[in-house]
Design an enzyme around this catalytic site. Structure first.
Site, PDB file in Angstrom:
ATOM      1  N   CYS A  19     -48.526  17.061 120.507  1.00  0.00           N
ATOM      2  CA  CYS A  19     -48.502  18.298 119.731  1.00  0.00           C
ATOM      3  C   CYS A  19     -48.736  17.986 118.249  1.00  0.00           C
ATOM      4  O   CYS A  19     -47.960  17.262 117.642  1.00  0.00           O
ATOM      5  CB  CYS A  19     -47.170  18.993 119.942  1.00  0.00           C
ATOM      6  SG  CYS A  19     -47.141  20.610 119.213  1.00  0.00           S
TER       7      CYS A  19
ATOM      8  N   CYS B  48     -94.274  11.621 121.317  1.00  0.00           N
ATOM      9  CA  CYS B  48     -93.000  11.975 121.952  1.00  0.00           C
ATOM     10  C   CYS B  48     -92.159  10.721 122.207  1.00  0.00           C
ATOM     11  O   CYS B  48     -92.624   9.763 122.817  1.00  0.00           O
ATOM     12  CB  CYS B  48     -93.255  12.706 123.271  1.00  0.00           C
ATOM     13  SG  CYS B  48     -91.746  13.105 124.174  1.00  0.00           S
TER      14      CYS B  48
ATOM     15  N   ASN C 276     -53.651  26.914 118.277  1.00  0.00           N
ATOM     16  CA  ASN C 276     -52.291  27.483 118.243  1.00  0.00           C
ATOM     17  C   ASN C 276     -51.383  26.688 117.326  1.00  0.00           C
ATOM     18  O   ASN C 276     -51.598  25.490 117.083  1.00  0.00           O
ATOM     19  CB  ASN C 276     -51.691  27.523 119.657  1.00  0.00           C
ATOM     20  CG  ASN C 276     -51.032  26.221 120.041  1.00  0.00           C
ATOM     21  OD1 ASN C 276     -49.841  26.019 119.777  1.00  0.00           O
ATOM     22  ND2 ASN C 276     -51.783  25.300 120.626  1.00  0.00           N
TER      23      ASN C 276
ATOM     24  N   CYS D 169     -91.928  30.896 123.073  1.00  0.00           N
ATOM     25  CA  CYS D 169     -91.108  31.215 121.905  1.00  0.00           C
ATOM     26  C   CYS D 169     -91.360  30.208 120.784  1.00  0.00           C
ATOM     27  O   CYS D 169     -91.109  30.493 119.623  1.00  0.00           O
ATOM     28  CB  CYS D 169     -89.626  31.235 122.268  1.00  0.00           C
ATOM     29  SG  CYS D 169     -88.956  29.626 122.712  1.00  0.00           S
TER      30      CYS D 169
ATOM     31  N   CYS E  59     -93.011  28.774 130.758  1.00  0.00           N
ATOM     32  CA  CYS E  59     -92.897  28.840 129.296  1.00  0.00           C
ATOM     33  C   CYS E  59     -93.094  30.276 128.822  1.00  0.00           C
ATOM     34  O   CYS E  59     -94.028  30.952 129.242  1.00  0.00           O
ATOM     35  CB  CYS E  59     -93.959  27.936 128.654  1.00  0.00           C
ATOM     36  SG  CYS E  59     -94.031  28.077 126.859  1.00  0.00           S
TER      37      CYS E  59
ATOM     38  N   THR F 151     -54.145  18.891 121.950  1.00  0.00           N
ATOM     39  CA  THR F 151     -55.029  19.657 121.056  1.00  0.00           C
ATOM     40  C   THR F 151     -55.446  18.862 119.828  1.00  0.00           C
ATOM     41  O   THR F 151     -54.803  17.891 119.449  1.00  0.00           O
ATOM     42  CB  THR F 151     -54.337  20.951 120.601  1.00  0.00           C
ATOM     43  OG1 THR F 151     -53.084  20.598 120.016  1.00  0.00           O
ATOM     44  CG2 THR F 151     -54.121  21.891 121.764  1.00  0.00           C
TER      45      THR F 151
ATOM     46  N   CYS G  97     -84.851  24.772 124.281  1.00  0.00           N
ATOM     47  CA  CYS G  97     -85.648  25.716 125.084  1.00  0.00           C
ATOM     48  C   CYS G  97     -84.715  26.730 125.737  1.00  0.00           C
ATOM     49  O   CYS G  97     -83.739  26.349 126.372  1.00  0.00           O
ATOM     50  CB  CYS G  97     -86.423  24.965 126.166  1.00  0.00           C
ATOM     51  SG  CYS G  97     -87.334  26.079 127.263  1.00  0.00           S
TER      52      CYS G  97
ATOM     53  N   ASN H 185     -44.501  14.589 125.729  1.00  0.00           N
ATOM     54  CA  ASN H 185     -45.394  15.274 124.801  1.00  0.00           C
ATOM     55  C   ASN H 185     -45.513  14.463 123.516  1.00  0.00           C
ATOM     56  O   ASN H 185     -44.723  14.605 122.596  1.00  0.00           O
ATOM     57  CB  ASN H 185     -44.862  16.690 124.541  1.00  0.00           C
ATOM     58  CG  ASN H 185     -45.755  17.473 123.597  1.00  0.00           C
ATOM     59  OD1 ASN H 185     -46.589  16.886 122.897  1.00  0.00           O
ATOM     60  ND2 ASN H 185     -45.577  18.775 123.567  1.00  0.00           N
ATOM     61  N   PHE H 186     -46.498  13.583 123.484  1.00  0.00           N
ATOM     62  CA  PHE H 186     -46.788  12.801 122.280  1.00  0.00           C
ATOM     63  C   PHE H 186     -48.052  13.329 121.605  1.00  0.00           C
ATOM     64  O   PHE H 186     -48.778  12.599 120.938  1.00  0.00           O
ATOM     65  CB  PHE H 186     -47.007  11.316 122.631  1.00  0.00           C
ATOM     66  CG  PHE H 186     -45.789  10.624 123.174  1.00  0.00           C
ATOM     67  CD1 PHE H 186     -44.505  11.115 122.914  1.00  0.00           C
ATOM     68  CD2 PHE H 186     -45.900   9.468 123.937  1.00  0.00           C
ATOM     69  CE1 PHE H 186     -43.380  10.474 123.414  1.00  0.00           C
ATOM     70  CE2 PHE H 186     -44.772   8.816 124.436  1.00  0.00           C
ATOM     71  CZ  PHE H 186     -43.504   9.326 124.179  1.00  0.00           C
TER      72      PHE H 186
END
Lengths: 436, 451
Positions: free
Chosen positions: A139, A382, A77, A350, A347, A205, A392, A136-137
């Site tokens: 925005c 592995c 926004n 795929c 399984c 944000t 998966c 509000n520090f």
């Protein structure tokens, strides 16, 4: 019996779900609708100083990133602080607090970095009998260009200074809302604490551009041919917020400082995760803006069921329970060995695990056994990296099995070695030097 | 083909049994195309499998995960190119392939949840997008000066001709019928290919250029294989199956309204006005394959009241797929298995019923079981298989096997310079998609031979 009530800085709330300072908390009608739906509290949309009203764009102010089914993954926004008259806001805040005494009502504030400006507005807010204030520090758009919002939040000295003014000139609890648009969240949090903050809330944000319209070659949120970065929130930011909350919760200087967690809380589980990292409550915006206020009912029900299942009777019972589990990489046990295991019954063949491992990891999954399509882990290669588990499509089909007996065919080392981390490891030059 | 009422008036034959708007709906698109959002959501269901089972199951080996990912990312033309690279008739195959027995059966989501990705629908979405542009996505290579004859403008012939043309060869395609596209034009139920799709697809394929079409020219009648082999650098035979099997019952050739289902389907496909196409009130279709289902369902959709598919073996033995059988049943067609026709009844030279004996399997052999029964019929369609024609080739025919042309892996016949594919060759699957693969492989082999 599960009790969801919280007392955050002494501010009572029937549940830990607050609406964050944002469009949903812009006015009495909305806040009352929210309370009727079940929200425990709200942080009223940021008030600025008296004077000519704030002017928002008349073009689009929101943007988003969608999944293929149009599920909203992230929101963005460029709306500014409230564009309603200060007096009307104050009047409505007073009315709402009077009519909803059992709900938390905190007022978000943003005025220029001048002591007088803060002094003036604090006095006015105090008159409303609101439960507290949030600075509000955070925005990151518009207001920051005018020296407010994240412009303050990015300078710890300013945070400390303004917080101190607020504590000096008001009896109200002070929550400092932090911006994530910094390199180390502990610095602003420490500054807030040094200034006397009663709590921090985070994250605000994150600077973002959601996309480019490739036909017009403009930002997808296009205001008459130009666009600007906005602030991103919503489900996609949760991992960032979790990390930042954990940093503050386990930092020696800020540990114990109450945290109101914000960042992509969409379900009860998100909330429980933040609480386990030490948050006293959570603030929500995007989920409400996407689905309406009713979502809180799922959150309340889900959190209650979870707590019941786990035997927690109050939020405090599990608040911060995961904090001691967060550490630095150097303290991880390098002798903890896991290997992937594929459940052949579930399984679906795929082959995604194979190709991901083959192309991008350790060539540790065979695609065929005796010429037949079958995916099997080669334990000799592995490294237990988890990639196959993550790609998966069948939940719990591939699991990482903790190895405790025998020898690791990959390293030739026994599985059950005593724990050893990097600070104790012979390959660490610092350790080697110390041994000399 | 002409259905007639008998003089006595017992055979109920009539056109326009349904109002025109109902006919229009009945022969419209069986599956409406996916819209943009549906396609994207469906495409996202694809797991982009490694060495994908769907691709392995496709006779033309279309790179299905890739084209679906292209659709998911708003690139339908890229998806179409991926499809057409492997199967230039991808549009028709998307409509008529028994996907539930090919790609969609192999889809891992079928194993996981019984709901495979709708590969056929997605393929149609992509190819439709390409065709809507009115452009052809391939350019021809520099002319080679070589000329190839293709006999039969069905799926195999068109696929072969297209690939040859792209490689720079000039192609002449001969077909005995007035229109090209073979069974796509004449042999598939109308509701699977509405809006003249077979012709539009054929035109799309020809728009690459370099392909000359000569219709109304039949091998063995108007042209000889020997001559073609002399005049051209190579010959591809995609003849289809020109013959049909007979019941072998008295009256089959003399009674009116005992008809070959293939001819009925062709008539229906070519009918300008379906409300003028006659059909019986009671229709009996003998056979158990796709042709039987297409004839039965379309009879029903024309307004026939009682339509029965009679098949001599069990339902599971029918060549029509479970999906096709369900389509028949949901269209109100009665499927009567274990019924072998033993006699045709007529009145005044017009068929009035079919006598069947009940059958069962004893030690793997079909035997009569119990008293015969009779089904009243105004029309009887036979759909008991098609046959090749071995007499089209003149003095030096290619090696034949069971009435079909023998070929090797590259689709070469026993004759030098002659390749073959589609339903006319040994080992075919009797599927459009298999014919396309034959045409494609033969083209590769011809290109290599002419290089």
């Amino acid at each position: 019996m599960v009790d969801l009530r919280t007392s955050f800085l002494g501010i009572k709330s029937p549940n830990p779900f607050w609406l964050a300072s944002a469009p949903p908390t812009d006015r009495k009608t909305n806040v009352e609708r929210a309370f009727r739906a079940g929200w425990g509290g709200v942080v009223w949309k940021t008030l600025g100083e008296a004077g000519p009203p704030v002017v928002n764009v008349s073009g689009p102010r929101y943007g988003a990133m969608h999944g293929p089914d149009r599920r909203l993954i992230a929101f963005n926004n460029i709306e500014l602080i409230t564009d309603r008259d200060l007096e009307i806001n104050l009047q409505e805040i007073k009315q709402v607090k009077r009519e909803w005494p059992d709900r938390a009502l905190v007022v978000s504030l943003m005025v220029p970095c001048e002591e007088d400006a803060w002094k003036k507005i604090l006095a006015r807010v105090e008159e409303t009998e609101a439960d507290g204030i949030e600075l509000n520090f955070g925005c990151p758009h518009g207001m920051s260009e005018r020296g407010m919002g994240s412009a303050v939040g990015q300078v710890p000295e300013y945070i400390e200074m303004v917080t101190r003014w607020c504590k000096q000139h008001s009896r109200m609890p002070v929550i400092v809302k932090l911006t994530p648009n910094i390199t180390d969240i502990r610095r602003p949090a420490r500054a807030a604490k040094a200034g006397g903050a009663d709590a921090v809330s985070l994250i605000n944000t994150i600077n973002s551009i959601t996309g480019i319209d490739l036909d017009k070659m403009t930002l997808d949120v296009d205001i008459g041919g130009k666009g600007t970065h906005g602030g991103m929130c919503g489900p996609a930011v949760k991992p960032i917020a979790l990390s930042m909350v954990s940093e503050i919760a386990r930092d020696a200087e800020t540990a114990g400082l109450p945290i109101s967690a914000i960042g992509g809380v969409t379900t009860w589980k998100d909330a429980a995760e933040f609480i386990s990292l030490g948050a006293g409550n959570v603030q929500v915006c995007t989920a409400a803006m996407t689905y309406g206020f009713k979502v809180v009912q799922e959150m309340i029900s889900g959190l209650s069921q979870f707590m019941e299942r786990k035997g927690y009777s109050s939020i405090e019972d599990f608040r911060g329970a995961a904090v001691p589990k967060v550490t630095d990489w150097q303290y991880l046990n390098l002798n903890y060995v896991v290997k992937a295991e594929i459940n052949q019954d579930t399984c679906i063949k795929c082959g995604r695990c194979h190709i991901a491992c083959e192309d991008t990891s350790h060539q540790a999954i065979w695609p065929k056994v005796d010429g037949v399509r079958k995916f099997v882990v080669n334990e000799a290669e592995c490294v237990g990296c988890n990639l196959c588990v993550l790609v998966c499509p069948v939940e719990n089909c591939i699991t990482l099995v903790h190895k405790t007996e025998g020898t690791d065919p990959r390293t030739g080392q026994p599985y059950n070695q005593p724990a050893r981390n990097w600070t104790q490891h012979p390959n660490n030059p610092a350790v080697f030097k110390a041994a000399e | 083909m002409a259905l007639v009422a008998d003089a006595g008036g017992s055979a109920d034959i009539a056109a326009g049994r349904l109002p025109p708007e109902e006919l229009k709906a009945n022969f419209g698109d069986l599956h409406p195309p996916l819209d943009v959002h549906e396609a994207r959501v469906e495409a996202e269901r694809c797991y982009f499998c490694y060495d994908a089972p769907c691709q392995q199951a496709c006779p033309t080996a279309i790179d299905i995960p890739l084209f679906i990912r292209e659709i998911a990312n708003a690139n339908p033309l890229g998806a179409a190119k991926t499809i057409l690279d492997s199967n230039i008739l991808g549009g028709m195959c998307a409509r008529v392939c028994p996907t539930e027995e090919l790609c969609e059966e192999a889809c891992v989501r079928e194993a996981a949840e019984g709901k495979p990705v709708k590969i056929g629908h997605l393929q149609r979405y992509a190819v439709d997008a390409q065709m809507a542009t009115g452009k052809h996505p391939y350019a021809r290579a520099a002319a080679t000066g070589k000329k190839v004859a293709v006999v039969g403008a069905g799926p195999a012939g068109l696929a072969c001709a297209h690939a040859l043309s792209v490689a720079g060869h000039d192609v002449v395609v001969y077909d005995a019928r007035p229109k090209i596209a073979g069974l796509n034009e004449y042999g598939i139920a109308a509701y699977k290919t509405p809006d003249d799709f077979a012709a539009r697809e054929a035109a799309f394929i020809l728009s690459v250029g370099g392909i000359e079409i000569k219709t109304g020219v039949a091998l063995g009648r108007d042209i000889a294989l020997e001559t073609l082999a002399k005049e051209y650098d190579a010959v591809f035979l995609g003849l289809g199956l020109p013959g049909v099997n007979k019941l072998g019952l008295p009256g089959e050739d003399t009674l009116k309204n005992v008809e070959d289902a293939v001819a009925f389907i062709a008539d229906l496909r070519q009918a300008k006005d379906l409300s003028r196409l006659p059909i019986g009130r009671r229709v009996v279709v003998i056979g158990g394959g796709m042709t039987a289902v297409d004839a039965a369902v379309q009879s029903k959709r024309l307004g026939a009241e009682l339509v029965t598919i009679a098949y001599r073996r069990g339902v599971e033995d029918m060549k029509a797929s479970p999906y096709e059988r369900e389509l028949a049943q949901t269209n109100g067609v009665n499927i009567r298995p274990w019924a072998r026709p033993i006699g045709l009844e007529g009145h005044d030279g017009v068929v009035s019923g079919v006598v069947f004996e009940r059958t069962r399997l004893v030690d793997g052999k079909l035997v009569a079981d119990g008293a015969p029964f009779r089904l009243e019929a105004d029309v009887v369609f036979t759909a008991i298989g098609q046959t090749g024609a071995g007499d089209l080739f003149g003095a030096t025919p290619p090696k034949m096997q069971g009435g079909k042309i023998a070929i090797d892996a590259e689709r070469r016949t026993s004759l030098a310079k002659v390749w073959a594919g589609g339903d006319c060759v040994v080992g075919g699957l009797d599927l459009t998609v298999a014919a396309v693969e034959d045409g494609k492989r033969a083209a590769r082999s011809i290109i290599a031979a002419l290089a």
